[in-house]
Design a protein around this motif. Structure first.
Motif, PDB file in Angstrom:
ATOM      1  N   UNK A  62      60.387  16.090  44.852  1.00  0.00           N
ATOM      2  CA  UNK A  62      60.488  16.610  46.207  1.00  0.00           C
ATOM      3  C   UNK A  62      59.267  17.482  46.491  1.00  0.00           C
ATOM      4  N   UNK A  63      58.652  17.257  47.635  1.00  0.00           N
ATOM      5  CA  UNK A  63      57.470  18.011  48.029  1.00  0.00           C
ATOM      6  C   UNK A  63      57.839  18.942  49.188  1.00  0.00           C
ATOM      7  N   UNK A  64      57.523  20.222  49.039  1.00  0.00           N
ATOM      8  CA  UNK A  64      57.798  21.194  50.100  1.00  0.00           C
ATOM      9  C   UNK A  64      56.529  22.009  50.358  1.00  0.00           C
ATOM     10  N   UNK A  65      56.132  22.081  51.611  1.00  0.00           N
ATOM     11  CA  UNK A  65      54.978  22.891  51.975  1.00  0.00           C
ATOM     12  C   UNK A  65      55.413  24.350  52.083  1.00  0.00           C
ATOM     13  N   UNK A  66      54.681  25.238  51.429  1.00  0.00           N
ATOM     14  CA  UNK A  66      55.076  26.648  51.387  1.00  0.00           C
ATOM     15  C   UNK A  66      54.957  27.339  52.740  1.00  0.00           C
ATOM     16  N   UNK A  67      54.343  26.672  53.718  1.00  0.00           N
ATOM     17  CA  UNK A  67      54.248  27.236  55.063  1.00  0.00           C
ATOM     18  C   UNK A  67      55.517  26.996  55.882  1.00  0.00           C
ATOM     19  N   UNK A  68      56.458  26.241  55.319  1.00  0.00           N
ATOM     20  CA  UNK A  68      57.742  26.033  56.001  1.00  0.00           C
ATOM     21  C   UNK A  68      58.418  27.388  56.221  1.00  0.00           C
ATOM     22  N   UNK A  69      59.187  27.486  57.282  1.00  0.00           N
ATOM     23  CA  UNK A  69      59.814  28.761  57.627  1.00  0.00           C
ATOM     24  C   UNK A  69      60.865  29.224  56.638  1.00  0.00           C
ATOM     25  N   UNK A  70      61.994  28.553  56.589  1.00  0.00           N
ATOM     26  CA  UNK A  70      63.117  28.939  55.732  1.00  0.00           C
ATOM     27  C   UNK A  70      63.076  28.094  54.461  1.00  0.00           C
ATOM     28  N   UNK A  71      62.358  28.575  53.453  1.00  0.00           N
ATOM     29  CA  UNK A  71      62.156  27.769  52.246  1.00  0.00           C
ATOM     30  C   UNK A  71      63.456  27.525  51.497  1.00  0.00           C
ATOM     31  N   UNK A  72      64.313  28.536  51.417  1.00  0.00           N
ATOM     32  CA  UNK A  72      65.606  28.347  50.743  1.00  0.00           C
ATOM     33  C   UNK A  72      66.422  27.276  51.457  1.00  0.00           C
ATOM     34  N   UNK A  73      66.456  27.342  52.766  1.00  0.00           N
ATOM     35  CA  UNK A  73      67.207  26.365  53.546  1.00  0.00           C
ATOM     36  C   UNK A  73      66.630  24.970  53.425  1.00  0.00           C
ATOM     37  N   UNK A  74      65.306  24.868  53.470  1.00  0.00           N
ATOM     38  CA  UNK A  74      64.634  23.566  53.364  1.00  0.00           C
ATOM     39  C   UNK A  74      64.924  22.921  52.010  1.00  0.00           C
ATOM     40  N   UNK A  75      64.785  23.700  50.931  1.00  0.00           N
ATOM     41  CA  UNK A  75      64.988  23.160  49.588  1.00  0.00           C
ATOM     42  C   UNK A  75      66.463  22.820  49.350  1.00  0.00           C
ATOM     43  N   UNK A  80      69.814  19.749  47.593  1.00  0.00           N
ATOM     44  CA  UNK A  80      71.233  19.998  47.400  1.00  0.00           C
ATOM     45  C   UNK A  80      71.509  21.174  46.492  1.00  0.00           C
ATOM     46  N   UNK A  81      70.440  21.846  46.054  1.00  0.00           N
ATOM     47  CA  UNK A  81      70.595  23.003  45.167  1.00  0.00           C
ATOM     48  C   UNK A  81      69.306  23.796  45.157  1.00  0.00           C
ATOM     49  N   UNK A  82      69.421  25.084  44.853  1.00  0.00           N
ATOM     50  CA  UNK A  82      68.239  25.908  44.643  1.00  0.00           C
ATOM     51  C   UNK A  82      67.817  25.793  43.174  1.00  0.00           C
ATOM     52  N   UNK A  83      66.572  26.096  42.858  1.00  0.00           N
ATOM     53  CA  UNK A  83      66.078  25.910  41.484  1.00  0.00           C
ATOM     54  C   UNK A  83      66.772  26.794  40.453  1.00  0.00           C
ATOM     55  N   UNK A  84      67.037  26.214  39.291  1.00  0.00           N
ATOM     56  CA  UNK A  84      67.493  26.977  38.124  1.00  0.00           C
ATOM     57  C   UNK A  84      66.307  27.622  37.424  1.00  0.00           C
ATOM     58  N   UNK A  85      65.164  26.931  37.505  1.00  0.00           N
ATOM     59  CA  UNK A  85      63.946  27.336  36.792  1.00  0.00           C
ATOM     60  C   UNK A  85      62.760  27.200  37.741  1.00  0.00           C
ATOM     61  N   UNK A  94      52.006  35.778  47.031  1.00  0.00           N
ATOM     62  CA  UNK A  94      52.921  35.095  47.937  1.00  0.00           C
ATOM     63  C   UNK A  94      53.810  34.101  47.193  1.00  0.00           C
ATOM     64  N   UNK A  95      53.210  33.332  46.292  1.00  0.00           N
ATOM     65  CA  UNK A  95      53.987  32.320  45.572  1.00  0.00           C
ATOM     66  C   UNK A  95      54.943  32.952  44.560  1.00  0.00           C
ATOM     67  N   UNK A  96      54.544  34.063  43.956  1.00  0.00           N
ATOM     68  CA  UNK A  96      55.458  34.747  43.049  1.00  0.00           C
ATOM     69  C   UNK A  96      56.655  35.284  43.836  1.00  0.00           C
ATOM     70  N   UNK A  97      56.395  35.847  45.000  1.00  0.00           N
ATOM     71  CA  UNK A  97      57.480  36.333  45.854  1.00  0.00           C
ATOM     72  C   UNK A  97      58.374  35.188  46.307  1.00  0.00           C
ATOM     73  N   UNK A  98      57.759  34.062  46.688  1.00  0.00           N
ATOM     74  CA  UNK A  98      58.545  32.885  47.066  1.00  0.00           C
ATOM     75  C   UNK A  98      59.447  32.446  45.920  1.00  0.00           C
ATOM     76  N   UNK A  99      58.898  32.454  44.717  1.00  0.00           N
ATOM     77  CA  UNK A  99      59.664  32.036  43.538  1.00  0.00           C
ATOM     78  C   UNK A  99      60.893  32.907  43.349  1.00  0.00           C
ATOM     79  N   UNK A 100      60.712  34.218  43.490  1.00  0.00           N
ATOM     80  CA  UNK A 100      61.813  35.165  43.318  1.00  0.00           C
ATOM     81  C   UNK A 100      62.861  34.989  44.412  1.00  0.00           C
ATOM     82  N   UNK A 101      62.405  34.781  45.637  1.00  0.00           N
ATOM     83  CA  UNK A 101      63.324  34.624  46.764  1.00  0.00           C
ATOM     84  C   UNK A 101      64.117  33.324  46.698  1.00  0.00           C
ATOM     85  N   UNK A 102      63.486  32.263  46.203  1.00  0.00           N
ATOM     86  CA  UNK A 102      64.095  30.929  46.245  1.00  0.00           C
ATOM     87  C   UNK A 102      65.040  30.669  45.078  1.00  0.00           C
ATOM     88  N   UNK A 103      64.692  31.130  43.886  1.00  0.00           N
ATOM     89  CA  UNK A 103      65.448  30.767  42.683  1.00  0.00           C
ATOM     90  C   UNK A 103      66.900  31.248  42.772  1.00  0.00           C
TER      91      UNK A 103
END
Length: 202
Positions: A62-75, A80-85, A94-103
């Motif tokens: 699955x490919x997701x552009x990090x410029x998407x608005x609601x990354x948790x919602x998009x993923x 069908x699930x948020x990342x375990x890892x 920015x990407x470290x913060x995204x990782x923390x917010x999404x996981x």
């Protein structure tokens, strides 16, 4: 390094794994994660050209552009699930913060990207580490012990069994005999075998 970081993350079988960045290491991470039994692999990046290239080598991701608005919602909607890892491969705030917010809660983040600048984080993002009870690990280089199976022998096995298509992702830069200029080319498989034999004989 890609293999080492995924080994640090623990068991991947049946898990949803997110990888940030779209460089060479991220491309290899995608392939290795799939070979280790990850149920879903999500690539989060913003360079569309590089993401399309990685998609061409591994269509079942699955490919997701990090410029998407609601990354948790998009993923969540896409997978069908948020990342375990999460393997954070950019070294960017920015990407470290995204990782923390999404996981998901009690997830594992392995940080492998070398930072180009200082890393900054909002307090509300830092709180997510605590509230989600996340495990954050760092990785440096790889493990090598010629007496036992290690990252290097595992990489060799992955290449031999065509689970990592390294000729499409890894390039060798080397100097010619006169050292006057650089030449870029792919590393021949026969050379890989020679290097492997040299490494395991150290």
């Amino acid at each position: 390094m890609a293999v080492h970081s995924l080994n640090l993350a623990g068991e991947l079988n049946g898990k949803t794994v997110m990888i940030t960045g779209s460089g060479t290491i991220s491309s290899i991470l995608v392939q290795v994660a799939l070979s280790k039994g990850a149920k879903n692999v999500v690539l989060l990046a913003r360079n569309n050209e590089k993401m399309d290239f990685i998609k061409s080598t591994c269509s079942n991701i699955y490919i997701v552009n990090s410029d998407e608005g609601d990354l948790c919602g998009v993923i969540s909607k896409l997978v069908g699930a948020l990342p375990d890892i999460v393997i954070e491969g950019t070294g960017a705030s920015e990407m470290l913060s995204n990782s923390i917010n999404i996981i998901k809660r009690k997830g594992i983040i392995v940080v492998l990207g070398n930072p180009a600048n200082d890393i900054f984080m909002e307090k509300k993002v830092f709180w997510q580490i605590l509230r989600k009870e996340l495990v954050v690990k760092g990785t440096w280089n790889s493990s090598f012990n010629k007496e036992t199976k290690n990252d290097w022998t595992e990489v060799f096995d992955l290449i031999v069994n065509n689970k990592v298509l390294y000729t499409k992702t890894v390039y060798l830069t080397y100097l010619n005999a006169s050292c006057s200029n650089s030449i870029v080319g792919t590393l021949p498989f026969s050379t890989t075998i020679i290097l492997y034999k040299l490494i395991t004989s150290w």
